[in-house]
Design a protein around this motif. Structure first.
Motif, PDB file in Angstrom:
ATOM      1  N   GLY A  53     -25.134 -11.666   7.900  1.00 39.62           N
ATOM      2  CA  GLY A  53     -25.271 -10.305   8.410  1.00 39.62           C
ATOM      3  C   GLY A  53     -25.841  -9.382   7.355  1.00 39.62           C
ATOM      4  N   ASP A  54     -25.791  -8.116   7.647  1.00 39.01           N
ATOM      5  CA  ASP A  54     -26.282  -7.106   6.710  1.00 39.01           C
ATOM      6  C   ASP A  54     -25.287  -6.954   5.577  1.00 39.01           C
ATOM      7  N   GLU A  55     -25.715  -7.315   4.374  1.00 41.24           N
ATOM      8  CA  GLU A  55     -24.804  -7.323   3.242  1.00 41.24           C
ATOM      9  C   GLU A  55     -24.330  -5.931   2.852  1.00 41.24           C
ATOM     10  N   LEU A  56     -25.064  -4.888   3.278  1.00 43.68           N
ATOM     11  CA  LEU A  56     -24.710  -3.540   2.854  1.00 43.68           C
ATOM     12  C   LEU A  56     -24.046  -2.725   3.942  1.00 43.68           C
ATOM     13  N   SER A  57     -23.825  -3.324   5.071  1.00 40.25           N
ATOM     14  CA  SER A  57     -23.312  -2.548   6.201  1.00 40.25           C
ATOM     15  C   SER A  57     -21.828  -2.297   6.131  1.00 40.25           C
ATOM     16  N   GLY A  58     -21.096  -3.214   5.498  1.00 44.73           N
ATOM     17  CA  GLY A  58     -19.653  -3.095   5.472  1.00 44.73           C
ATOM     18  C   GLY A  58     -18.994  -3.600   6.728  1.00 44.73           C
ATOM     19  N   ASP A  59     -19.777  -4.108   7.683  1.00 45.24           N
ATOM     20  CA  ASP A  59     -19.192  -4.622   8.919  1.00 45.24           C
ATOM     21  C   ASP A  59     -18.386  -5.883   8.644  1.00 45.24           C
ATOM     22  N   GLY A  60     -17.306  -6.060   9.371  1.00 49.35           N
ATOM     23  CA  GLY A  60     -16.496  -7.257   9.231  1.00 49.35           C
ATOM     24  C   GLY A  60     -16.925  -8.314  10.225  1.00 49.35           C
ATOM     25  N   ASP A  61     -16.432  -9.513  10.053  1.00 43.86           N
ATOM     26  CA  ASP A  61     -16.715 -10.608  10.968  1.00 43.86           C
ATOM     27  C   ASP A  61     -15.447 -10.875  11.771  1.00 43.86           C
ATOM     28  N   THR A 287     -27.733  -2.905 -24.359  1.00 51.81           N
ATOM     29  CA  THR A 287     -28.226  -4.241 -23.992  1.00 51.81           C
ATOM     30  C   THR A 287     -28.151  -4.415 -22.480  1.00 51.81           C
ATOM     31  N   PRO A 288     -29.013  -3.745 -21.731  1.00 50.99           N
ATOM     32  CA  PRO A 288     -28.952  -3.800 -20.269  1.00 50.99           C
ATOM     33  C   PRO A 288     -29.189  -5.173 -19.681  1.00 50.99           C
ATOM     34  N   ASP A 289     -29.848  -6.068 -20.409  1.00 48.77           N
ATOM     35  CA  ASP A 289     -30.122  -7.408 -19.889  1.00 48.77           C
ATOM     36  C   ASP A 289     -29.036  -8.409 -20.249  1.00 48.77           C
ATOM     37  N   ALA A 290     -28.008  -7.973 -20.972  1.00 44.65           N
ATOM     38  CA  ALA A 290     -26.951  -8.890 -21.382  1.00 44.65           C
ATOM     39  C   ALA A 290     -26.145  -9.373 -20.183  1.00 44.65           C
ATOM     40  N   LEU A 291     -25.623 -10.569 -20.316  1.00 41.07           N
ATOM     41  CA  LEU A 291     -24.742 -11.131 -19.292  1.00 41.07           C
ATOM     42  C   LEU A 291     -25.401 -11.067 -17.911  1.00 41.07           C
ATOM     43  N   SER A 292     -26.600 -11.609 -17.829  1.00 38.89           N
ATOM     44  CA  SER A 292     -27.336 -11.705 -16.557  1.00 38.89           C
ATOM     45  C   SER A 292     -27.510 -10.353 -15.873  1.00 38.89           C
ATOM     46  N   GLY A 293     -27.797  -9.335 -16.653  1.00 44.05           N
ATOM     47  CA  GLY A 293     -28.073  -8.019 -16.090  1.00 44.05           C
ATOM     48  C   GLY A 293     -26.867  -7.134 -15.900  1.00 44.05           C
ATOM     49  N   ARG A 294     -25.681  -7.615 -16.280  1.00 47.89           N
ATOM     50  CA  ARG A 294     -24.488  -6.787 -16.100  1.00 47.89           C
ATOM     51  C   ARG A 294     -24.535  -5.537 -16.970  1.00 47.89           C
ATOM     52  N   GLY A 295     -25.354  -5.582 -18.017  1.00 50.73           N
ATOM     53  CA  GLY A 295     -25.520  -4.404 -18.857  1.00 50.73           C
ATOM     54  C   GLY A 295     -26.133  -3.231 -18.122  1.00 50.73           C
ATOM     55  N   SER A 296     -26.765  -3.497 -16.981  1.00 49.35           N
ATOM     56  CA  SER A 296     -27.306  -2.413 -16.158  1.00 49.35           C
ATOM     57  C   SER A 296     -26.311  -1.934 -15.120  1.00 49.35           C
ATOM     58  N   ILE A 297     -25.265  -2.719 -14.888  1.00 48.17           N
ATOM     59  CA  ILE A 297     -24.294  -2.395 -13.838  1.00 48.17           C
ATOM     60  C   ILE A 297     -23.101  -1.635 -14.393  1.00 48.17           C
ATOM     61  N   PHE A 318     -16.595   1.683  -2.684  1.00 41.67           N
ATOM     62  CA  PHE A 318     -17.680   1.927  -3.637  1.00 41.67           C
ATOM     63  C   PHE A 318     -18.916   1.113  -3.276  1.00 41.67           C
ATOM     64  N   TRP A 319     -18.740  -0.146  -2.918  1.00 43.62           N
ATOM     65  CA  TRP A 319     -19.844  -1.029  -2.569  1.00 43.62           C
ATOM     66  C   TRP A 319     -19.821  -1.356  -1.069  1.00 43.62           C
ATOM     67  N   ASN A 320     -21.001  -1.656  -0.540  1.00 41.39           N
ATOM     68  CA  ASN A 320     -21.103  -2.229   0.813  1.00 41.39           C
ATOM     69  C   ASN A 320     -20.467  -1.400   1.920  1.00 41.39           C
ATOM     70  N   ILE A 321     -20.687  -0.106   1.906  1.00 40.40           N
ATOM     71  CA  ILE A 321     -20.185   0.711   3.015  1.00 40.40           C
ATOM     72  C   ILE A 321     -21.328   1.477   3.679  1.00 40.40           C
ATOM     73  N   VAL A 335     -29.504  -2.521  -8.690  1.00 36.67           N
ATOM     74  CA  VAL A 335     -28.047  -2.414  -8.810  1.00 36.67           C
ATOM     75  C   VAL A 335     -27.442  -1.898  -7.511  1.00 36.67           C
ATOM     76  N   ALA A 336     -28.140  -0.968  -6.848  1.00 39.33           N
ATOM     77  CA  ALA A 336     -27.608  -0.359  -5.630  1.00 39.33           C
ATOM     78  C   ALA A 336     -27.497  -1.354  -4.487  1.00 39.33           C
ATOM     79  N   THR A 337     -28.193  -2.488  -4.586  1.00 38.76           N
ATOM     80  CA  THR A 337     -28.161  -3.478  -3.504  1.00 38.76           C
ATOM     81  C   THR A 337     -27.069  -4.524  -3.688  1.00 38.76           C
ATOM     82  N   LEU A 338     -26.327  -4.432  -4.763  1.00 36.33           N
ATOM     83  CA  LEU A 338     -25.291  -5.430  -5.041  1.00 36.33           C
ATOM     84  C   LEU A 338     -24.078  -5.226  -4.143  1.00 36.33           C
ATOM     85  N   GLY A 339     -23.223  -6.233  -4.098  1.00 37.96           N
ATOM     86  CA  GLY A 339     -21.995  -6.140  -3.323  1.00 37.96           C
ATOM     87  C   GLY A 339     -20.774  -5.877  -4.173  1.00 37.96           C
TER      88      GLY A 339
END
Length: 444
Positions: A53-61, A287-297, A318-321, A335-339
């Protein structure tokens, strides 16, 4: 030297607080526990693979939610909880306080309807696990989960060899580093890897009753699958988790002064296990690229938490609503597209503020950990498994999010650890009471 693989034979693996033949309530409780973990480890992945489904919708299954509700109703009815409300007292006060704060946070949530659904799911899963473990007992609970994990391991191998998507394929995401990593039938290698690692822990400390050579083969199979997932966090945490479990077996809770230094050592080894990127974590903004990009999150999460230190965004808000997610006001990049924020503690902080983070860390990690290394009533083999799981899951949340995250597998194991510690302590007290088995069963 241990006479059995990874465990010492000084005492029976698990103290039996009830009769040798399980009662109907114990069997039904075990079914309820199996149902919850089956939904998380198997059906969650199958459903989302068949019905993405839409990962950003917040809808449940609906099917997913119905499965957990069914397990909850089964457990509540089988244990006759409405007529015995005192059974709910097995949930520690610290855990209840945490859930209450989560429910209070709905009053300031951006999307209370979505948050409400998420919190209902989280709450019924927590209650089901606590009630089921308390009635089924530690031995039966461990056996049920271990056997399910072994079935999942077999299913993952089958998926790798007969299903093309059992391995991450080119073009399925923007991360080329995923290509070729094993995931079996699960959604992502970040689910498959931790599951394989936890399977090893259950075999190491909860594998009594399995032939030694069969156990060695199963451990080798789980270890190879874990390696092929290339899940760095799980690979790095498995060794300190095993070491701490062995330490507990060797010393138990009776020698706290000897156990604590090993705990500190395990912490150091775990941090080193992240591939020498501790400096990047400390100076994450540089170090924004550290830990697979977590430095940007993570800086974004810290910025939001500093702006809302007491309340946060509200549980699950905070996420996916959808477009009202607070992250869209802080980041316009990928970053805004993450869950999630790939850090369970920071995600908890952004949702529940510092009060919620303190309560979560205390109820799920610190208080259970302290009880494990001080309560002498907990059987050593049981304690070794629970402590190894606690260490693995607690540190896993440093680079992945599962803390308070509904039905994510690691979160369920964290709840199981807390429930198991309480039940193991009560079982130990009954065994020491000297009562015959039948009377111990009545006393429960």
């Amino acid at each position: 030297m241990a006479q059995d693989f990874l465990v010492t034979p000084a005492a029976p693996a698990y103290p039996r607080s009830g009769p040798a033949t399980p009662t109907w309530a114990e069997r039904y409780a075990a079914i309820g526990l199996f149902g919850v973990f089956f939904m998380s480890l198997v059906m969650l992945h199958v459903i989302q693979r068949l019905r993405p489904g839409d990962e950003l919708s917040g809808d449940g299954d609906v099917l997913r939610q119905a499965g957990y509700v069914l397990a909850f109703i089964w457990t509540i009815a089988a244990l006759r909880v409405p007529a015995n409300l005192q059974r709910l007292l097995v949930i520690p006060a610290s855990f209840i306080a945490l859930l209450v704060w989560c429910w209070i946070s709905l009053s300031w949530s951006v999307e209370p309807a979505i948050a409400f659904r998420r919190l209902v799911l989280t709450t019924i899963i927590v209650i089901t696990i606590f009630l089921a473990v308390d009635r089924a007992g530690t031995h039966r609970s461990i056996t049920v989960i271990r056997n399910l994990l072994l079935a999942v391991l077999v299913a993952n191998y089958v998926a790798v060899f007969i299903i093309p998507t059992g391995v991450h394929l080119p073009g399925e995401s923007g991360d080329t580093n995923l290509v070729g990593n094993w995931r079996g039938f699960m959604l992502h290698k970040n689910f498959a890897g931790p599951t394989a690692a936890i399977t090893i822990l259950f075999l190491a400390f909860g594998g009594r009753g399995i032939n030694r050579w069969v156990k060695l083969g199963l451990v080798a199979a789980a270890a190879y699958f874990l390696y092929r997932t290339h899940s760095k966090t799980s690979l790095g945490l498995l060794v300190p988790a095993l070491l701490l479990g062995w330490t507990y077996l060797a010393f138990g809770a009776r020698r706290l002064r000897l156990v604590v230094p090993f705990l500190v050592l395990a912490v150091i080894i775990a941090l080193v296990g992240y591939g020498g990127e501790l400096a990047a974590i400390i100076d994450i903004n540089e170090t924004p690229d550290a830990l697979s990009g977590r430095g940007s999150i993570w800086p974004i999460l810290i910025e939001y938490a500093n702006a809302h230190p007491v309340t946060g965004a509200g549980f699950g808000s905070f996420w996916n609503i959808g477009p009202d997610s607070p992250v869209f006001g802080l980041a316009a990049s990928w970053v805004a597209t993450l869950g999630n924020g790939h850090n369970g503690y920071l995600d908890t902080l952004t949702q529940l503020g510092y009060p919620g983070l303190i309560m979560a860390a205390g109820a799920v990690v610190l208080l259970p950990g302290w009880r494990l290394v001080t309560d002498t009533r907990i059987h050593d083999t049981t304690g070794a498994l629970l402590l190894s799981l606690l260490v693995f899951c607690a540190f896993h949340n440093l680079t992945e999010t599962s803390l308070l995250d509904r039905d994510v597998g690691i979160w369920l194991f964290m709840v199981f650890v807390v429930a198991g510690i309480g039940k193991a302590s009560r079982e130990g007290a009954l065994v020491r009471s000297g009562l015959p088995r039948g009377q111990r069963d009545v006393a429960q």
